[in-house]
Design a protein around this motif. Structure first.
Motif, PDB file in Angstrom:
ATOM      1  N   THR A 176       5.094   2.074  19.329  1.00 38.53           N
ATOM      2  CA  THR A 176       6.509   2.306  19.036  1.00 38.53           C
ATOM      3  C   THR A 176       7.347   1.697  20.153  1.00 38.53           C
ATOM      4  N   SER A 177       8.644   1.622  19.939  1.00 36.43           N
ATOM      5  CA  SER A 177       9.565   1.172  20.980  1.00 36.43           C
ATOM      6  C   SER A 177      10.907   1.863  20.785  1.00 36.43           C
ATOM      7  N   ASP A 178      11.817   1.615  21.705  1.00 32.69           N
ATOM      8  CA  ASP A 178      13.135   2.238  21.564  1.00 32.69           C
ATOM      9  C   ASP A 178      13.987   1.560  20.496  1.00 32.69           C
ATOM     10  N   VAL A 179      13.532   0.427  19.927  1.00 34.17           N
ATOM     11  CA  VAL A 179      14.282  -0.234  18.858  1.00 34.17           C
ATOM     12  C   VAL A 179      13.578  -0.184  17.503  1.00 34.17           C
ATOM     13  N   CYS A 180      12.313   0.262  17.485  1.00 30.52           N
ATOM     14  CA  CYS A 180      11.552   0.278  16.231  1.00 30.52           C
ATOM     15  C   CYS A 180      10.515   1.397  16.277  1.00 30.52           C
ATOM     16  N   GLY A 181      10.535   2.265  15.295  1.00 25.40           N
ATOM     17  CA  GLY A 181       9.615   3.394  15.262  1.00 25.40           C
ATOM     18  C   GLY A 181       8.170   3.007  15.025  1.00 25.40           C
ATOM     19  N   VAL A 182       7.940   1.919  14.264  1.00 25.62           N
ATOM     20  CA  VAL A 182       6.578   1.478  13.943  1.00 25.62           C
ATOM     21  C   VAL A 182       6.416   0.041  14.438  1.00 25.62           C
ATOM     22  N   THR A 212       9.835  -3.639  25.195  1.00 29.70           N
ATOM     23  CA  THR A 212       8.722  -2.888  25.764  1.00 29.70           C
ATOM     24  C   THR A 212       8.170  -1.972  24.679  1.00 29.70           C
ATOM     25  N   VAL A 213       6.880  -2.131  24.385  1.00 27.98           N
ATOM     26  CA  VAL A 213       6.213  -1.358  23.338  1.00 27.98           C
ATOM     27  C   VAL A 213       5.296  -0.334  23.986  1.00 27.98           C
ATOM     28  N   GLU A 214       5.411   0.906  23.534  1.00 31.13           N
ATOM     29  CA  GLU A 214       4.540   1.994  23.993  1.00 31.13           C
ATOM     30  C   GLU A 214       3.356   2.106  23.044  1.00 31.13           C
ATOM     31  N   ILE A 215       2.148   2.026  23.591  1.00 26.30           N
ATOM     32  CA  ILE A 215       0.926   2.163  22.792  1.00 26.30           C
ATOM     33  C   ILE A 215       0.629   3.652  22.638  1.00 26.30           C
ATOM     34  N   LEU A 216       0.496   4.107  21.398  1.00 20.49           N
ATOM     35  CA  LEU A 216       0.323   5.531  21.102  1.00 20.49           C
ATOM     36  C   LEU A 216      -1.131   5.955  20.979  1.00 20.49           C
ATOM     37  N   ASP A 217      -2.029   4.990  20.792  1.00 19.09           N
ATOM     38  CA  ASP A 217      -3.449   5.313  20.571  1.00 19.09           C
ATOM     39  C   ASP A 217      -4.308   4.346  21.376  1.00 19.09           C
ATOM     40  N   LEU A 240       0.826  -1.220   0.000  1.00 19.86           N
ATOM     41  CA  LEU A 240       0.000   0.000   0.000  1.00 19.86           C
ATOM     42  C   LEU A 240       0.854   1.262   0.000  1.00 19.86           C
ATOM     43  N   ASP A 241       2.079   1.144  -0.498  1.00 23.97           N
ATOM     44  CA  ASP A 241       2.993   2.263  -0.712  1.00 23.97           C
ATOM     45  C   ASP A 241       3.562   2.882   0.554  1.00 23.97           C
ATOM     46  N   GLY A 242       3.664   2.077   1.605  1.00 27.72           N
ATOM     47  CA  GLY A 242       4.477   2.483   2.743  1.00 27.72           C
ATOM     48  C   GLY A 242       5.918   2.124   2.426  1.00 27.72           C
ATOM     49  N   ARG A 243       6.773   2.116   3.440  1.00 24.67           N
ATOM     50  CA  ARG A 243       8.176   1.782   3.192  1.00 24.67           C
ATOM     51  C   ARG A 243       8.658   0.792   4.237  1.00 24.67           C
ATOM     52  N   VAL A 244       9.302  -0.269   3.762  1.00 24.12           N
ATOM     53  CA  VAL A 244       9.874  -1.309   4.607  1.00 24.12           C
ATOM     54  C   VAL A 244      11.386  -1.295   4.396  1.00 24.12           C
ATOM     55  N   GLY A 245      12.132  -1.461   5.475  1.00 24.58           N
ATOM     56  CA  GLY A 245      13.585  -1.502   5.359  1.00 24.58           C
ATOM     57  C   GLY A 245      14.199  -2.359   6.446  1.00 24.58           C
ATOM     58  N   GLU A 246      15.494  -2.480   6.367  1.00 23.12           N
ATOM     59  CA  GLU A 246      16.229  -3.271   7.345  1.00 23.12           C
ATOM     60  C   GLU A 246      16.188  -2.589   8.703  1.00 23.12           C
ATOM     61  N   GLY A 247      15.958  -3.380   9.733  1.00 25.58           N
ATOM     62  CA  GLY A 247      15.956  -2.846  11.086  1.00 25.58           C
ATOM     63  C   GLY A 247      17.372  -2.662  11.602  1.00 25.58           C
ATOM     64  N   GLU A 248      17.550  -1.719  12.489  1.00 27.18           N
ATOM     65  CA  GLU A 248      18.870  -1.488  13.069  1.00 27.18           C
ATOM     66  C   GLU A 248      19.178  -2.487  14.168  1.00 27.18           C
ATOM     67  N   TYR A 249      18.135  -3.016  14.824  1.00 30.38           N
ATOM     68  CA  TYR A 249      18.319  -3.888  15.974  1.00 30.38           C
ATOM     69  C   TYR A 249      18.629  -5.326  15.587  1.00 30.38           C
ATOM     70  N   GLY A 250      17.989  -5.811  14.532  1.00 30.80           N
ATOM     71  CA  GLY A 250      18.268  -7.175  14.084  1.00 30.80           C
ATOM     72  C   GLY A 250      17.256  -8.188  14.550  1.00 30.80           C
ATOM     73  N   GLY A 251      17.724  -9.268  15.174  1.00 34.22           N
ATOM     74  CA  GLY A 251      16.918 -10.445  15.465  1.00 34.22           C
ATOM     75  C   GLY A 251      15.902 -10.305  16.569  1.00 34.22           C
ATOM     76  N   TYR A 252      15.501 -11.448  17.118  1.00 32.63           N
ATOM     77  CA  TYR A 252      14.449 -11.507  18.118  1.00 32.63           C
ATOM     78  C   TYR A 252      14.901 -10.925  19.450  1.00 32.63           C
ATOM     79  N   ALA A 253      13.966 -10.252  20.116  1.00 37.70           N
ATOM     80  CA  ALA A 253      14.253  -9.678  21.432  1.00 37.70           C
ATOM     81  C   ALA A 253      12.948  -9.440  22.173  1.00 37.70           C
ATOM     82  N   ASP A 254      13.069  -9.375  23.489  1.00 41.47           N
ATOM     83  CA  ASP A 254      11.985  -8.982  24.382  1.00 41.47           C
ATOM     84  C   ASP A 254      11.989  -7.458  24.415  1.00 41.47           C
TER      85      ASP A 254
END
Length: 182
Positions: free
Chosen positions: A139-145, A99-104, A83-97
């Motif tokens: 959002t989280s401190d390792v991923c904006g979306v 904490t996600v902040e709910i914005l809405d 749907l014309d968003g943008r996907v790219g490589e993450g800076e953090y990498g693999g699996y991790a535990d």
């Protein structure tokens, strides 16, 4: 009874998504991502995670079926990419535990998890920009979306895996999605 089909994008946790729905009393089955759209009879779809955005079968066509869609990890990336968003490589990498902040807290999928939740997520690839019509809902401190939603079209995505035991409130995500589908 609500029927939610899990689309298999060849991820390692697809069977757990199916089991989570089945254990909630939802009529469900796993179908391959090459299933023709006209063969799908469902009140909602879960696009599973998986290893390769180049191996998504008919997932783009499933977004046009007019039923609610929940994309998990790669499934969310497919929604964004198609749907014309943008996907790219993450800076953090693999699996991790994480904490996600709910914005809405009004979001039908993740709003009930506010103000934050602990999740199990992979960040090898991630949504960098949400498509038009979508809002970033977590959002989280390792991923904006970490999550996104277009409630008008009932299209939702989470970067994390609600189906695994390491995600604290994963079942609630599936319950919320079932409510959307009903």
């Amino acid at each position: 009874m609500t029927r939610i089909v899990v689309v298999d994008n060849h991820g390692q946790f697809t069977h757990l998504e199916h089991r989570a729905l089945r254990d909630m009393g939802v009529e469900t089955e796993i179908i391959d991502n090459t299933t023709p759209p006209e063969d799908i009879d469902a009140d909602g779809l879960v696009l599973s995670g998986g290893p390769d955005i180049d191996d998504i079968g008919n997932c783009a066509d499933y977004l046009e079926l007019g039923v609610p869609v929940l994309g998990i990890c790669l499934g969310m990336q497919i929604i964004a990419d198609e749907l014309d968003g943008r996907v790219g490589e993450g800076e953090y990498g693999g699996y991790a535990d994480v904490t996600v902040e709910i914005l809405d807290d009004e979001d039908p999928l993740v709003g009930s998890l506010a103000p934050e939740t602990r999740v199990w997520a992979s960040h090898a690839d991630e949504v960098k920009d949400v498509p038009d019509g979508f809002t970033r809902t977590a959002t989280s401190d390792v991923c904006g979306v970490e999550a996104m939603a277009d409630a008008d079209r009932d299209l939702y995505g989470v970067q994390w895996h609600p189906e695994v035991a390491h995600t604290e409130e994963g079942e609630e995500v599936f319950e919320n999605f079932r409510a959307v589908c009903e």
